[in-house]
Design a protein around this motif. Sequence first.
Motif, PDB file in Angstrom:
ATOM      1  N   GLN A   1      33.667  32.662  29.609  1.00 49.37           N
ATOM      2  CA  GLN A   1      33.362  31.265  29.308  1.00 49.37           C
ATOM      3  C   GLN A   1      31.899  30.923  29.591  1.00 49.37           C
ATOM      4  OE1 GLN A   1      35.747  29.532  27.836  1.00 49.37           O
ATOM      5  NE2 GLN A   1      37.072  31.298  28.083  1.00 49.37           N
ATOM      6  N   GLN A   2      31.039  31.949  29.667  1.00 48.38           N
ATOM      7  CA  GLN A   2      29.645  31.700  30.039  1.00 48.38           C
ATOM      8  C   GLN A   2      28.945  30.777  29.044  1.00 48.38           C
ATOM      9  OE1 GLN A   2      31.075  34.666  29.917  1.00 48.38           O
ATOM     10  NE2 GLN A   2      30.766  35.737  31.862  1.00 48.38           N
ATOM     11  N   VAL A   3      29.217  30.945  27.758  1.00 48.08           N
ATOM     12  CA  VAL A   3      28.540  30.131  26.752  1.00 48.08           C
ATOM     13  C   VAL A   3      28.958  28.667  26.880  1.00 48.08           C
ATOM     14  CG1 VAL A   3      28.270  29.692  24.285  1.00 48.08           C
ATOM     15  CG2 VAL A   3      28.248  32.048  25.147  1.00 48.08           C
ATOM     16  N   GLN A   4      30.273  28.428  26.967  1.00 54.05           N
ATOM     17  CA  GLN A   4      30.767  27.058  27.113  1.00 54.05           C
ATOM     18  C   GLN A   4      30.234  26.422  28.386  1.00 54.05           C
ATOM     19  OE1 GLN A   4      32.483  29.741  26.287  1.00 54.05           O
ATOM     20  NE2 GLN A   4      34.230  29.278  24.964  1.00 54.05           N
ATOM     21  N   HIS A   5      30.159  27.215  29.453  1.00 52.57           N
ATOM     22  CA  HIS A   5      29.665  26.702  30.716  1.00 52.57           C
ATOM     23  C   HIS A   5      28.185  26.326  30.612  1.00 52.57           C
ATOM     24  CE1 HIS A   5      29.101  26.146  34.968  1.00 52.57           C
ATOM     25  NE2 HIS A   5      28.202  27.115  35.019  1.00 52.57           N
ATOM     26  N   ALA A   6      27.389  27.198  30.021  1.00 50.40           N
ATOM     27  CA  ALA A   6      25.959  26.911  29.859  1.00 50.40           C
ATOM     28  C   ALA A   6      25.746  25.689  28.974  1.00 50.40           C
ATOM     29  CB  ALA A   6      25.246  28.124  29.275  1.00 50.40           C
ATOM     30  N   ASP A   7      26.565  25.557  27.941  1.00 49.40           N
ATOM     31  CA  ASP A   7      26.464  24.386  27.060  1.00 49.40           C
ATOM     32  C   ASP A   7      26.770  23.101  27.819  1.00 49.40           C
ATOM     33  OD1 ASP A   7      25.802  25.971  24.919  1.00 49.40           O
ATOM     34  OD2 ASP A   7      27.808  25.958  24.028  1.00 49.40           O
TER      35      ASP A   7
ATOM     36  N   THR B   1      23.791  22.037  29.820  1.00 51.08           N
ATOM     37  CA  THR B   1      22.832  21.414  28.909  1.00 51.08           C
ATOM     38  C   THR B   1      23.260  19.992  28.563  1.00 51.08           C
ATOM     39  OG1 THR B   1      22.219  23.557  27.958  1.00 51.08           O
ATOM     40  CG2 THR B   1      21.720  21.591  26.647  1.00 51.08           C
ATOM     41  N   ALA B   2      24.554  19.816  28.319  1.00 53.62           N
ATOM     42  CA  ALA B   2      25.072  18.480  27.999  1.00 53.62           C
ATOM     43  C   ALA B   2      24.874  17.524  29.176  1.00 53.62           C
ATOM     44  CB  ALA B   2      26.544  18.566  27.627  1.00 53.62           C
ATOM     45  N   LEU B   3      25.062  18.017  30.395  1.00 52.65           N
ATOM     46  CA  LEU B   3      24.832  17.179  31.574  1.00 52.65           C
ATOM     47  C   LEU B   3      23.365  16.764  31.657  1.00 52.65           C
ATOM     48  CD1 LEU B   3      25.718  15.920  34.278  1.00 52.65           C
ATOM     49  CD2 LEU B   3      25.219  18.136  35.357  1.00 52.65           C
TER      50      LEU B   3
ATOM     51  N   GLY C   1      32.356  11.327  29.587  1.00 52.19           N
ATOM     52  CA  GLY C   1      32.237  11.728  28.193  1.00 52.19           C
ATOM     53  C   GLY C   1      31.755  13.147  27.977  1.00 52.19           C
ATOM     54  N   LEU C   2      31.937  14.009  28.971  1.00 48.59           N
ATOM     55  CA  LEU C   2      31.518  15.403  28.869  1.00 48.59           C
ATOM     56  C   LEU C   2      32.743  16.316  28.783  1.00 48.59           C
ATOM     57  CD1 LEU C   2      28.729  15.321  31.610  1.00 48.59           C
ATOM     58  CD2 LEU C   2      28.374  15.428  29.132  1.00 48.59           C
ATOM     59  N   ALA C   3      32.540  17.525  28.280  1.00 48.00           N
ATOM     60  CA  ALA C   3      33.635  18.484  28.175  1.00 48.00           C
ATOM     61  C   ALA C   3      34.197  18.762  29.566  1.00 48.00           C
ATOM     62  CB  ALA C   3      33.147  19.774  27.532  1.00 48.00           C
ATOM     63  N   HIS C   4      35.509  18.762  29.684  1.00 49.26           N
ATOM     64  CA  HIS C   4      36.118  18.956  30.995  1.00 49.26           C
ATOM     65  C   HIS C   4      37.078  20.144  31.022  1.00 49.26           C
ATOM     66  CE1 HIS C   4      38.956  16.492  28.726  1.00 49.26           C
ATOM     67  NE2 HIS C   4      39.913  16.939  29.533  1.00 49.26           N
ATOM     68  N   ARG C   5      37.196  20.850  29.906  1.00 46.99           N
ATOM     69  CA  ARG C   5      38.047  22.032  29.845  1.00 46.99           C
ATOM     70  C   ARG C   5      37.273  23.182  29.211  1.00 46.99           C
ATOM     71  NH1 ARG C   5      42.233  18.193  28.031  1.00 46.99           N
ATOM     72  NH2 ARG C   5      43.844  18.010  29.649  1.00 46.99           N
ATOM     73  N   GLY C   6      37.727  24.404  29.502  1.00 46.70           N
ATOM     74  CA  GLY C   6      37.209  25.562  28.788  1.00 46.70           C
ATOM     75  C   GLY C   6      35.888  26.116  29.276  1.00 46.70           C
TER      76      GLY C   6
ATOM     77  N   VAL D   1      37.404  14.008  45.283  1.00 49.05           N
ATOM     78  CA  VAL D   1      36.893  13.958  43.912  1.00 49.05           C
ATOM     79  C   VAL D   1      37.575  15.034  43.080  1.00 49.05           C
ATOM     80  CG1 VAL D   1      34.663  13.012  44.632  1.00 49.05           C
ATOM     81  CG2 VAL D   1      34.935  15.496  44.439  1.00 49.05           C
ATOM     82  N   TYR D   2      37.464  14.888  41.776  1.00 48.78           N
ATOM     83  CA  TYR D   2      38.106  15.800  40.831  1.00 48.78           C
ATOM     84  C   TYR D   2      37.129  15.991  39.680  1.00 48.78           C
ATOM     85  CZ  TYR D   2      41.916  17.549  37.774  1.00 48.78           C
ATOM     86  OH  TYR D   2      42.711  18.288  36.948  1.00 48.78           O
ATOM     87  N   PRO D   3      36.280  17.034  39.718  1.00 47.60           N
ATOM     88  CA  PRO D   3      35.231  17.196  38.722  1.00 47.60           C
ATOM     89  C   PRO D   3      35.698  17.126  37.273  1.00 47.60           C
ATOM     90  CG  PRO D   3      34.818  18.671  40.541  1.00 47.60           C
ATOM     91  CD  PRO D   3      36.172  18.036  40.795  1.00 47.60           C
ATOM     92  N   ALA D   4      36.847  17.732  36.937  1.00 46.22           N
ATOM     93  CA  ALA D   4      37.316  17.691  35.547  1.00 46.22           C
ATOM     94  C   ALA D   4      37.533  16.259  35.090  1.00 46.22           C
ATOM     95  CB  ALA D   4      38.604  18.503  35.404  1.00 46.22           C
ATOM     96  N   ALA D   5      38.149  15.451  35.949  1.00 42.57           N
ATOM     97  CA  ALA D   5      38.396  14.051  35.592  1.00 42.57           C
ATOM     98  C   ALA D   5      37.097  13.266  35.535  1.00 42.57           C
ATOM     99  CB  ALA D   5      39.362  13.422  36.585  1.00 42.57           C
ATOM    100  N   ALA D   6      36.154  13.562  36.437  1.00 40.50           N
ATOM    101  CA  ALA D   6      34.856  12.891  36.413  1.00 40.50           C
ATOM    102  C   ALA D   6      34.116  13.200  35.116  1.00 40.50           C
ATOM    103  CB  ALA D   6      34.021  13.305  37.618  1.00 40.50           C
TER     104      ALA D   6
END
Length: 251
Positions: free
Chosen positions: A167-173, A176-178, A156-161, A146-151
Amino acid sequence: MLTLGVDLAAADKRTAMATVEWLPGRAVVRDLILNVDDVRIVEAGGHVDKVGLDCPLGWPEPFVALVQAHRLGHVAVADGEGAQWRRRLAYRLTDEVVREKTGIIPLSVSADRIAHAAFRCAGLLAMLAAAGHDVDRGGGGRVVEVYPAAALYCWGLAHRGYKGRGQQVQHADLVTALRDAAPWLDLGMFEGLCRCSHDAFDSVIAALNARAAAIGLAVQPSDDQRPIARVEGWIALPTGPLSNLIHGADE
């Protein structure tokens, strides 16, 4: 159904493993641990229906041939084909399929640092096979690449950054999006760990991706591609939205 997701690093440190149970109308993260060794992965693999490994399961066949030819001093490159020749050495068939379908270029297992994790993965696959697990690098057995970024891209979710320092804020967001995209997914006591560790988060995504492969909602190699996939590995790209994963869960 139980699926296991493993975000495999070169060493136990930074390796994460998530177990997800699929129930009627919902999925529950039953376990999520960091700093996992090979023995624990093999043991956990014996209790689940599908294992999603976030790591290349093999090397490009032309690269393997190059190493053998180079050892004997018989390497030959046709005039004007250097760039394409090097690309075939660097990227597997499945990498090119991912690039075509998503625009994402996977790391090269023969030319990037991910090879260190792949070295470990080769030994892990041998351990899984020795333990009696059906290991088919093309994804037909218990293990699937598997390849999480591609999944994330496919869903339709952010896969970079969302990785790395600062990057804690982007990661937490993204967590939440998931949750918003998959309200049926219960992270339970592990939500905090998912928010503070992208390794833990990726292992959960790997377990979701394993579910997609297990129920036939991931790209499979064609008959022509399968012989190569069984040697080089095959990334199981999800073929539908996240909501499709909950359909057909065990009653």
